[in-house]
Design an enzyme around this catalytic site. Structure first.
Site, PDB file in Angstrom:
ATOM      1  CD  GLU A   1       4.600 -13.048  -2.020  1.00 22.89           C
ATOM      2  OE1 GLU A   1       3.562 -13.750  -2.062  1.00 22.89           O
ATOM      3  OE2 GLU A   1       4.603 -11.827  -2.236  1.00 22.89           O
TER       4      GLU A   1
ATOM      5  CG  ASP B   1       0.755  -8.192   8.428  1.00 25.25           C
ATOM      6  OD1 ASP B   1      -0.164  -9.044   8.502  1.00 25.25           O
ATOM      7  OD2 ASP B   1       0.872  -7.406   7.462  1.00 25.25           O
TER       8      ASP B   1
ATOM      9  CB  SER C   1      -0.879   0.033   1.242  1.00 19.53           C
ATOM     10  OG  SER C   1      -1.405  -1.237   1.503  1.00 19.53           O
TER      11      SER C   1
ATOM     12  CG  ASP D   1       5.534  -5.934   5.319  1.00 20.55           C
ATOM     13  OD1 ASP D   1       5.806  -4.835   5.871  1.00 20.55           O
ATOM     14  OD2 ASP D   1       4.491  -6.121   4.681  1.00 20.55           O
TER      15      ASP D   1
ATOM     16  CD  GLU E   1      -0.111 -13.292   1.850  1.00 16.70           C
ATOM     17  OE1 GLU E   1       0.076 -14.110   2.776  1.00 16.70           O
ATOM     18  OE2 GLU E   1      -1.183 -12.711   1.660  1.00 16.70           O
ATOM     19  CG  ASN E   2       4.577 -10.255   5.249  1.00 20.52           C
ATOM     20  OD1 ASN E   2       4.612  -9.734   4.132  1.00 20.52           O
ATOM     21  ND2 ASN E   2       3.804  -9.818   6.218  1.00 20.52           N
TER      22      ASN E   2
ATOM     23  CB  THR F   1      -3.146 -10.172   6.968  1.00 21.48           C
ATOM     24  OG1 THR F   1      -2.095  -9.306   6.530  1.00 21.48           O
ATOM     25  CG2 THR F   1      -3.890 -10.740   5.779  1.00 21.48           C
TER      26      THR F   1
ATOM     27  CE1 TYR G   1      14.930 -10.894  -5.947  1.00 24.20           C
ATOM     28  CE2 TYR G   1      16.957 -11.715  -6.948  1.00 24.20           C
ATOM     29  CZ  TYR G   1      15.576 -11.575  -6.957  1.00 24.20           C
ATOM     30  OH  TYR G   1      14.852 -12.116  -7.986  1.00 24.20           O
ATOM     31  CB  ALA G   2      14.190 -13.273  -0.500  1.00 27.27           C
TER      32      ALA G   2
ATOM     33  CE  LYS H   1       8.506  -1.658   2.411  1.00 27.04           C
ATOM     34  NZ  LYS H   1       8.151  -2.668   3.401  1.00 27.04           N
TER      35      LYS H   1
ATOM     36  CB  SER I   1       6.714   0.364  -0.134  1.00 25.65           C
ATOM     37  OG  SER I   1       6.237  -0.932   0.167  1.00 25.65           O
TER      38      SER I   1
ATOM     39  CE  LYS J   1       0.538 -10.250   4.908  1.00 23.54           C
ATOM     40  NZ  LYS J   1      -0.531  -9.393   4.399  1.00 23.54           N
TER      41      LYS J   1
HETATM   42  N1  ADE Z   1       9.694  -8.758  -2.492  1.00 21.66           N
HETATM   43  C1  ADE Z   1       9.654  -7.890  -1.480  1.00 21.66           C
HETATM   44  N2  ADE Z   1      10.811  -7.860  -0.834  1.00 21.66           N
HETATM   45  C2  ADE Z   1      11.629  -8.747  -1.435  1.00 21.66           C
HETATM   46  C3  ADE Z   1      12.956  -9.199  -1.203  1.00 21.66           C
HETATM   47  N3  ADE Z   1      13.689  -8.710  -0.220  1.00 21.66           N
HETATM   48  N4  ADE Z   1      13.456 -10.132  -2.006  1.00 21.66           N
HETATM   49  C4  ADE Z   1      12.704 -10.636  -2.994  1.00 21.66           C
HETATM   50  N5  ADE Z   1      11.454 -10.258  -3.261  1.00 21.66           N
HETATM   51  C5  ADE Z   1      10.924  -9.316  -2.485  1.00 21.66           C
END
Ligand code: ADE
Length: 305
Positions: free
Chosen positions: A106, A145, A32, A163, A149-150, A191, A101-102, A51, A34, A147
């Protein structure tokens, strides 16, 4: 800039990065407040997730304190199961958080692709979340938060929780009215599907609220859906406050016992809460038999099938 001390040793202050130090690529996340971009640092070529937050939008929506909190929390976290904050900077219009960077994205996407996780995967990823929460709560931080997705994944398929825009820092031993039982009243609700009953009834979240979310997530790993569902948020909230959920047929019985010990209305009665023996008691649950708690990070994750 360099400063010389009496010893003659010269300490150099790290130079602030700027947006010009990076090549911005595709959008890899949107919230919302970023947008997250995949970016490459010019020179080293290191990939980051940056971000970007629009100052005007943050101010208009009165979210300044959440953004400041997120930065403060991220700066205090140093653990392999969390996304790392490398740099922050700003220009006239935007704030930038340069995050690790992940690469595998998700955990939720894997869950959707596979419908559900098998017992081994559920146990392993649940254990990684437990380890992460043990660290986080030990550092005096509640996520609020949590979940799927995070929960992101790195190249080796280990978790990288992200997050912290909803996180709270609590002070251990603070018994002031405002912070009684390490809880604070506030207008924040996470959420819908993962929000704990105490947040809905008394607007107060504590470490135990993350344990409730953990129970919802373990249920979802094994069944494919979170335990409390409904067409509208208020229907979900009603089910949560009444503890109205069912296990599908064939749900692993040890996991069922663990979920039932996490999805408890009284936050002080949840397995893992200080009152119930803390994280040692949670980690000793029979569902986790076989987990090598001290070497999870070096353990090869079971293939998600
Ligand atoms: N999406 C949001 N943050 C991320 C991250 N740190 N690495 C990969 N995808 C993302």
């Amino acid at each position: 800039m360099s400063t010389s001390s009496e010893s003659g040793i010269v300490a150099s202050k790290p130079i602030k990065k700027t947006p010009n130090d990076f090549v911005f690529g595709k959008v890899i996340g949107e919230g919302s407040y970023s947008t997250v971009y995949l970016a490459k640092e010019i020179g080293p070529g290191t990939e980051y997730a940056i971000k970007v937050l629009e100052k005007k939008h943050i101010m208009r929506e009165r979210k300044t304190q959440y953004v400041m909190r997120e930065k403060e929390v991220l700066m205090n976290i140093n653990h392999p199961f969390f996304v790392r904050l490398y740099y922050t900077f700003q220009d006239a219009d935007r704030l930038y958080f340069v995050l690790g960077y992940a690469r595998r994205g998700e955990l939720l996407d894997y869950l959707h692709k596979l419908s559900s996780f098998d017992e081994d995967c559920s146990r392993f990823y649940c254990a990684e979340i437990v380890k992460a929460l043990e660290y986080l709560h030990g550092a005096g931080i509640v996520h609020r938060d949590l979940k799927p997705e995070n929960i992101l994944l790195n190249d080796e398929m280990h978790i990288q929780i992200t997050d912290f825009g909803s996180a709270k820092i609590f002070k251990e031993g603070d018994t002031s009215e405002e912070n009684s039982s390490n809880q604070r009243k506030n207008s924040f609700v996470g959420t819908a599907q993962y929000v704990s009953p105490e947040v809905l009834t008394s607007k107060s979240a504590s470490k135990s609220s993350d344990l409730w979310a953990l129970g919802c997530i373990l249920y979802q790993f094994l069944s494919g859906e979170p335990p409390f569902r409904g067409g509208h948020e208020y229907q979900i909230f009603q089910k949560i406050t009444k503890l109205e959920y069912e296990f599908p047929e064939g749900f692993n019985s040890l996991a069922r016992d663990l979920v039932q010990k996490l999805l408890v209305l009284d936050p002080d009665k949840r397995l893992g809460s200080d009152e119930m023996g803390g994280f040692d008691a949670l980690k000793s649950h029979d569902f986790f038999t076989g987990i090598d708690w001290d070497h999870l990070e070096e353990t090869k994750p079971p293939e998600l099938v």
